[in-house]
Design a protein around this motif. Structure first.
Motif, PDB file in Angstrom:
ATOM      1  N   CYS A 227      46.725  52.284  22.607  1.00 39.58           N
ATOM      2  CA  CYS A 227      46.882  52.799  21.259  1.00 39.58           C
ATOM      3  C   CYS A 227      48.178  52.258  20.678  1.00 39.58           C
ATOM      4  CB  CYS A 227      46.849  54.326  21.206  1.00 39.58           C
ATOM      5  SG  CYS A 227      48.175  55.125  22.129  1.00 39.58           S
ATOM      6  N   CYS A 228      48.267  52.276  19.371  1.00 42.16           N
ATOM      7  CA  CYS A 228      49.417  51.690  18.689  1.00 42.16           C
ATOM      8  C   CYS A 228      50.615  52.632  18.748  1.00 42.16           C
ATOM      9  CB  CYS A 228      49.077  51.391  17.233  1.00 42.16           C
ATOM     10  SG  CYS A 228      47.770  50.148  17.028  1.00 42.16           S
ATOM     11  N   ARG A 229      51.782  52.042  18.852  1.00 38.31           N
ATOM     12  CA  ARG A 229      53.010  52.817  18.811  1.00 38.31           C
ATOM     13  C   ARG A 229      53.253  53.322  17.387  1.00 38.31           C
ATOM     14  NH1 ARG A 229      55.914  52.611  23.396  1.00 38.31           N
ATOM     15  NH2 ARG A 229      55.477  50.941  24.884  1.00 38.31           N
ATOM     16  N   PRO A 230      54.159  54.301  17.230  1.00 35.93           N
ATOM     17  CA  PRO A 230      54.481  54.789  15.884  1.00 35.93           C
ATOM     18  C   PRO A 230      54.859  53.649  14.948  1.00 35.93           C
ATOM     19  CG  PRO A 230      55.477  56.209  17.532  1.00 35.93           C
ATOM     20  CD  PRO A 230      54.881  55.046  18.274  1.00 35.93           C
ATOM     21  N   LEU A 231      54.410  53.762  13.689  1.00 36.97           N
ATOM     22  CA  LEU A 231      54.652  52.783  12.618  1.00 36.97           C
ATOM     23  C   LEU A 231      53.838  51.498  12.778  1.00 36.97           C
ATOM     24  CD1 LEU A 231      58.505  53.120  12.079  1.00 36.97           C
ATOM     25  CD2 LEU A 231      56.663  54.303  10.899  1.00 36.97           C
ATOM     26  N   TYR A 232      52.780  51.527  13.622  1.00 38.64           N
ATOM     27  CA  TYR A 232      51.880  50.384  13.760  1.00 38.64           C
ATOM     28  C   TYR A 232      50.447  50.843  13.558  1.00 38.64           C
ATOM     29  CZ  TYR A 232      55.629  47.419  15.505  1.00 38.64           C
ATOM     30  OH  TYR A 232      56.784  46.678  15.622  1.00 38.64           O
ATOM     31  N   LEU A 233      49.590  49.926  13.063  1.00 35.88           N
ATOM     32  CA  LEU A 233      48.181  50.191  12.833  1.00 35.88           C
ATOM     33  C   LEU A 233      47.336  49.251  13.687  1.00 35.88           C
ATOM     34  CD1 LEU A 233      48.184  50.290   8.918  1.00 35.88           C
ATOM     35  CD2 LEU A 233      48.385  52.225  10.476  1.00 35.88           C
ATOM     36  N   GLU A 234      46.080  49.670  13.972  1.00 37.77           N
ATOM     37  CA  GLU A 234      45.160  48.798  14.697  1.00 37.77           C
ATOM     38  C   GLU A 234      44.759  47.610  13.826  1.00 37.77           C
ATOM     39  OE1 GLU A 234      41.866  51.039  16.037  1.00 37.77           O
ATOM     40  OE2 GLU A 234      43.077  52.611  16.944  1.00 37.77           O
ATOM     41  N   ALA A 235      44.766  46.428  14.405  1.00 34.74           N
ATOM     42  CA  ALA A 235      44.359  45.212  13.702  1.00 34.74           C
ATOM     43  C   ALA A 235      43.026  44.751  14.268  1.00 34.74           C
ATOM     44  CB  ALA A 235      45.415  44.120  13.871  1.00 34.74           C
ATOM     45  N   TYR A 236      42.154  44.278  13.398  1.00 35.63           N
ATOM     46  CA  TYR A 236      40.850  43.799  13.846  1.00 35.63           C
ATOM     47  C   TYR A 236      40.988  42.420  14.479  1.00 35.63           C
ATOM     48  CZ  TYR A 236      37.587  47.345  12.247  1.00 35.63           C
ATOM     49  OH  TYR A 236      36.871  48.495  12.132  1.00 35.63           O
ATOM     50  N   VAL A 237      40.736  42.321  15.766  1.00 38.11           N
ATOM     51  CA  VAL A 237      40.706  41.060  16.497  1.00 38.11           C
ATOM     52  C   VAL A 237      39.417  41.050  17.309  1.00 38.11           C
ATOM     53  CG1 VAL A 237      41.801  39.646  18.276  1.00 38.11           C
ATOM     54  CG2 VAL A 237      43.206  40.866  16.610  1.00 38.11           C
ATOM     55  N   LYS A 238      38.658  39.984  17.226  1.00 40.24           N
ATOM     56  CA  LYS A 238      37.375  39.902  17.898  1.00 40.24           C
ATOM     57  C   LYS A 238      37.544  40.099  19.399  1.00 40.24           C
ATOM     58  CE  LYS A 238      33.267  36.977  18.346  1.00 40.24           C
ATOM     59  NZ  LYS A 238      32.629  35.689  17.982  1.00 40.24           N
ATOM     60  N   GLY A 239      36.777  41.027  19.951  1.00 41.78           N
ATOM     61  CA  GLY A 239      36.805  41.289  21.378  1.00 41.78           C
ATOM     62  C   GLY A 239      37.807  42.336  21.808  1.00 41.78           C
ATOM     63  N   SER A 240      38.691  42.789  20.919  1.00 41.36           N
ATOM     64  CA  SER A 240      39.683  43.796  21.305  1.00 41.36           C
ATOM     65  C   SER A 240      39.047  45.180  21.356  1.00 41.36           C
ATOM     66  CB  SER A 240      40.855  43.787  20.322  1.00 41.36           C
ATOM     67  OG  SER A 240      40.426  44.218  19.041  1.00 41.36           O
ATOM     68  N   ARG A 241      39.496  46.002  22.304  1.00 44.24           N
ATOM     69  CA  ARG A 241      38.917  47.321  22.492  1.00 44.24           C
ATOM     70  C   ARG A 241      40.016  48.342  22.779  1.00 44.24           C
ATOM     71  NH1 ARG A 241      33.575  46.190  26.325  1.00 44.24           N
ATOM     72  NH2 ARG A 241      32.629  44.587  24.987  1.00 44.24           N
ATOM     73  N   LEU A 242      39.655  49.622  22.563  1.00 42.60           N
ATOM     74  CA  LEU A 242      40.579  50.706  22.861  1.00 42.60           C
ATOM     75  C   LEU A 242      40.618  51.005  24.356  1.00 42.60           C
ATOM     76  CD1 LEU A 242      39.718  53.170  19.962  1.00 42.60           C
ATOM     77  CD2 LEU A 242      41.700  51.679  20.129  1.00 42.60           C
ATOM     78  N   VAL A 243      39.500  50.802  25.051  1.00 47.17           N
ATOM     79  CA  VAL A 243      39.406  51.035  26.488  1.00 47.17           C
ATOM     80  C   VAL A 243      38.688  49.858  27.126  1.00 47.17           C
ATOM     81  CG1 VAL A 243      38.547  52.550  28.320  1.00 47.17           C
ATOM     82  CG2 VAL A 243      39.350  53.535  26.165  1.00 47.17           C
ATOM     83  N   ILE A 244      39.251  49.307  28.197  1.00 43.66           N
ATOM     84  CA  ILE A 244      38.610  48.207  28.916  1.00 43.66           C
ATOM     85  C   ILE A 244      38.498  48.589  30.384  1.00 43.66           C
ATOM     86  CG2 ILE A 244      39.386  46.413  27.324  1.00 43.66           C
ATOM     87  CD1 ILE A 244      41.645  45.756  29.227  1.00 43.66           C
ATOM     88  N   THR A 245      37.546  47.957  31.096  1.00 42.51           N
ATOM     89  CA  THR A 245      37.272  48.269  32.497  1.00 42.51           C
ATOM     90  C   THR A 245      37.333  47.001  33.330  1.00 42.51           C
ATOM     91  OG1 THR A 245      35.815  50.081  31.794  1.00 42.51           O
ATOM     92  CG2 THR A 245      35.618  49.333  34.075  1.00 42.51           C
ATOM     93  N   CYS A 246      37.869  47.102  34.526  1.00 41.43           N
ATOM     94  CA  CYS A 246      37.939  45.963  35.442  1.00 41.43           C
ATOM     95  C   CYS A 246      36.568  45.757  36.078  1.00 41.43           C
ATOM     96  CB  CYS A 246      38.996  46.205  36.512  1.00 41.43           C
ATOM     97  SG  CYS A 246      39.161  44.861  37.707  1.00 41.43           S
ATOM     98  N   SER A 247      35.976  44.573  35.903  1.00 45.42           N
ATOM     99  CA  SER A 247      34.635  44.295  36.407  1.00 45.42           C
ATOM    100  C   SER A 247      34.691  43.685  37.807  1.00 45.42           C
ATOM    101  CB  SER A 247      33.903  43.351  35.446  1.00 45.42           C
ATOM    102  OG  SER A 247      34.621  42.135  35.322  1.00 45.42           O
ATOM    103  N   ASN A 248      33.527  43.507  38.423  1.00 47.03           N
ATOM    104  CA  ASN A 248      33.435  43.019  39.804  1.00 47.03           C
ATOM    105  C   ASN A 248      33.945  41.592  39.966  1.00 47.03           C
ATOM    106  OD1 ASN A 248      32.301  45.416  40.793  1.00 47.03           O
ATOM    107  ND2 ASN A 248      30.241  44.781  40.194  1.00 47.03           N
ATOM    108  N   ASN A 249      33.914  40.797  38.904  1.00 47.01           N
ATOM    109  CA  ASN A 249      34.363  39.405  39.010  1.00 47.01           C
ATOM    110  C   ASN A 249      35.860  39.236  38.743  1.00 47.01           C
ATOM    111  OD1 ASN A 249      34.490  39.860  36.284  1.00 47.01           O
ATOM    112  ND2 ASN A 249      33.016  38.259  35.699  1.00 47.01           N
ATOM    113  N   GLY A 250      36.603  40.359  38.679  1.00 44.73           N
ATOM    114  CA  GLY A 250      38.048  40.281  38.514  1.00 44.73           C
ATOM    115  C   GLY A 250      38.513  40.050  37.096  1.00 44.73           C
ATOM    116  N   THR A 251      37.669  40.327  36.115  1.00 48.85           N
ATOM    117  CA  THR A 251      38.053  40.185  34.715  1.00 48.85           C
ATOM    118  C   THR A 251      37.815  41.508  33.998  1.00 48.85           C
ATOM    119  OG1 THR A 251      35.843  39.411  34.061  1.00 48.85           O
ATOM    120  CG2 THR A 251      37.477  37.731  34.701  1.00 48.85           C
ATOM    121  N   TRP A 252      38.477  41.664  32.836  1.00 49.88           N
ATOM    122  CA  TRP A 252      38.321  42.877  32.037  1.00 49.88           C
ATOM    123  C   TRP A 252      37.129  42.745  31.097  1.00 49.88           C
ATOM    124  CZ3 TRP A 252      41.077  47.021  33.364  1.00 49.88           C
ATOM    125  CH2 TRP A 252      42.264  46.821  34.070  1.00 49.88           C
ATOM    126  N   THR A 253      36.551  43.883  30.737  1.00 46.32           N
ATOM    127  CA  THR A 253      35.362  43.885  29.883  1.00 46.32           C
ATOM    128  C   THR A 253      35.686  43.645  28.417  1.00 46.32           C
ATOM    129  OG1 THR A 253      35.551  46.299  29.713  1.00 46.32           O
ATOM    130  CG2 THR A 253      34.104  45.407  31.427  1.00 46.32           C
TER     131      THR A 253
END
Length: 332
Positions: A227-253
């Protein structure tokens, strides 16, 4: 009574006075002001308790006079070359400082203690020398455990007391528990390493505008929330997420959240009313009842804060927002 240092081209830092039987505390964030106090058991006789760094065209010097304290207290115990000393503050009448010889040294003469008596440390100086026989040597360092590698050692052979080797997780694995170091203890055996590595993902990389909370080590299945720190807003970037999970191949979702600076009028209103501007979705930095999480800025196993980092004042698109002020709610 001697005045403090005269103007000197090297500046105040290298010529800061440390009078005997006193201790010092800074009174500014820039090392230009210090407060001086008498050690417990002593009282001030003369001199200044606050001194400033004075800057002139000829150099810098400390204002005022050295603080002079008298009584039954002592200054710091003397440092004796080739010895190890231990003593607890305050240095009052009767305080004892203990000295010992370093590893593989033996005592030649002197005493292992000094006592504070009438403002003076009494006792004969301890003298140590290196033993004549060679130091004992540890065997070959332990081989790396599964999913770990040995990175570097402080010696290439003849490992003696205090030498160590560093171990790290192999690529694609993360530390689950244990120490990264194997240490030669007393030239006899190795302490550690007990490093345990499991399949996982590298730590998510974010900048200062994003707060990150993860479920312990980044092993497969672990989640990280942003989440963003105080005085910052979320910016739209393709593929960015609020929650990500570590997958079996060693990369994030997905990619970590990206935040941008809030508009100037929101920042002004927020700073003026001492309110905290927070991004949308009150649970975006909460991952459930896990007892401990990983804060990327301070290390593993940091208890999750009890307060809510992300408030409902902003929508995700950043097209409309709410700032709480003393006069009520203002919308932009």
């Amino acid at each position: 009574m001697p005045v403090s240092t005269r103007p000197h081209p090297t500046g105040c830092k290298s010529r800061q006075p440390f009078p005997e039987r006193t201790y010092v505390m800074p009174c500014s964030n820039y090392n230009t002001c210090f407060d001086y106090y008498c050690n417990p058991g002593c009282v001030r006789v003369s001199g200044d308790t606050r001194r400033f760094c004075i800057k002139t065209s000829r150099g810098e010097y400390w204002s005022g006079y050295d603080l002079i304290c008298e009584g039954s207290c002592c200054s710091e115990p003397p440092l004796l070359t080739g010895t190890i000393s231990q003593c607890k503050y305050p240095y009052t009448e009767g305080a004892v400082a203990t000295y010992s010889c370093p590893y593989w040294h033996t005592q030649v003469s002197g005493s292992t203690t000094k006592t504070c008596s009438k403002g003076v440390w009494t006792g004969e100086d301890l003298v140590c020398k290196l033993k004549d026989e060679p130091k004992p040597v540890c065997p070959t360092p332990p081989s790396p455990a599964a999913n770990t590698t040995m990175k570097a050692c402080t010696a290439t052979s003849n490992f003696t007391n205090g030498d160590f080797c560093r171990y790290e997780c192999s690529p694609g694995y993360v530390r689950l528990s244990g120490s990264n170091y194997g240490i030669c203890s007393n030239g006899v055996s190795w302490t550690g390493p007990d490093l345990v590595c499991v399949r996982g993902c590298p730590r998510p990389q974010t900048d200062h505008s994003v707060m990150t909370y993860c479920e312990g080590p980044s092993k497969v299945g672990a989640r990280c929330a942003f989440c963003c720190r105080p005085l910052y807003l979320e910016a739209y970037v393709k593929g960015s997420r609020l929650v990500i999970t570590c997958s079996n191949n060693g990369t994030w979702t997905g990619k970590p959240l990206v935040c941008k600076r809030a508009p100037a009028k929101l920042e002004f209103a927020t700073m003026k009313d001492e309110e905290t501007l927070r991004p949308a979705r009150s649970n975006s930095c909460q991952l459930g009842p896990a007892p401990a999480r990983f804060d990327s800025s301070s290390g593993p196993h940091v208890p999750a804060p009890s307060w809510n980092q992300c408030g409902p004042e902003l929508d995700r698109a950043g097209k409309s927002w709410t700032v709480r002020t003393g006069a009520g709610v203002q919308r932009g």
